[in-house]
Design a protein around this motif. Sequence first.
Motif, PDB file in Angstrom:
ATOM      1  N   ARG A  31       0.765  -1.140   0.060  1.00  0.00           N
ATOM      2  CA  ARG A  31       0.051   0.051  -0.125  1.00  0.00           C
ATOM      3  C   ARG A  31       0.961   1.278  -0.052  1.00  0.00           C
ATOM      4  N   ALA A  32       0.348   2.270  -0.662  1.00  0.00           N
ATOM      5  CA  ALA A  32       1.268   3.363  -0.674  1.00  0.00           C
ATOM      6  C   ALA A  32       0.388   4.862  -0.525  1.00  0.00           C
ATOM      7  N   PRO A  33       0.876   5.970  -0.286  1.00  0.00           N
ATOM      8  CA  PRO A  33       0.157   7.183   0.081  1.00  0.00           C
ATOM      9  C   PRO A  33      -0.735   7.261  -1.360  1.00  0.00           C
ATOM     10  N   VAL A  45       3.031   4.643   8.730  1.00  0.00           N
ATOM     11  CA  VAL A  45       4.379   4.367   8.911  1.00  0.00           C
ATOM     12  C   VAL A  45       4.716   4.244  10.259  1.00  0.00           C
ATOM     13  N   GLU A  46       6.055   3.729  10.762  1.00  0.00           N
ATOM     14  CA  GLU A  46       6.422   3.792  11.976  1.00  0.00           C
ATOM     15  C   GLU A  46       7.347   4.725  12.185  1.00  0.00           C
ATOM     16  N   VAL A  47       7.141   5.791  13.186  1.00  0.00           N
ATOM     17  CA  VAL A  47       8.259   6.789  13.384  1.00  0.00           C
ATOM     18  C   VAL A  47       8.728   6.936  14.619  1.00  0.00           C
ATOM     19  N   ASP A  48      10.078   6.710  14.594  1.00  0.00           N
ATOM     20  CA  ASP A  48      10.759   6.642  15.923  1.00  0.00           C
ATOM     21  C   ASP A  48      10.037   5.621  17.018  1.00  0.00           C
ATOM     22  N   ARG A  68       9.007   1.009   7.455  1.00  0.00           N
ATOM     23  CA  ARG A  68       7.645   0.589   6.737  1.00  0.00           C
ATOM     24  C   ARG A  68       6.886  -0.133   7.785  1.00  0.00           C
ATOM     25  N   GLN A  69       5.550   0.133   7.830  1.00  0.00           N
ATOM     26  CA  GLN A  69       4.492  -0.276   8.498  1.00  0.00           C
ATOM     27  C   GLN A  69       4.302  -1.702   8.255  1.00  0.00           C
TER      28      GLN A  69
END
Length: 71
Positions: A31-33, A45-48, A68-69
């Motif tokens: 899947r993409a934006p 997404v996973e951020v920090d 990547r999530q």
Amino acid sequence: MTAREGDTIAAALLAAGIDHTRETPTSQSPRAPFCMMGSCFECRVEVDGEPNVQGCMRQITPGMQVKRQRY
């Protein structure tokens, strides 16, 4: 990777040629934006270490770790 000041995570990833940000839980389809305005949740997404961040709604900051999530 580098990004322009003011870019969202999703915009920076697309500009860098990243073709998807997560896979679906059932089929693992990429899947993409999509909407780029926070309505569809396809850009998660996973951020920090924080999961389920909408990449189109958060700006890039120096040193940010984006993964990547997974589901």
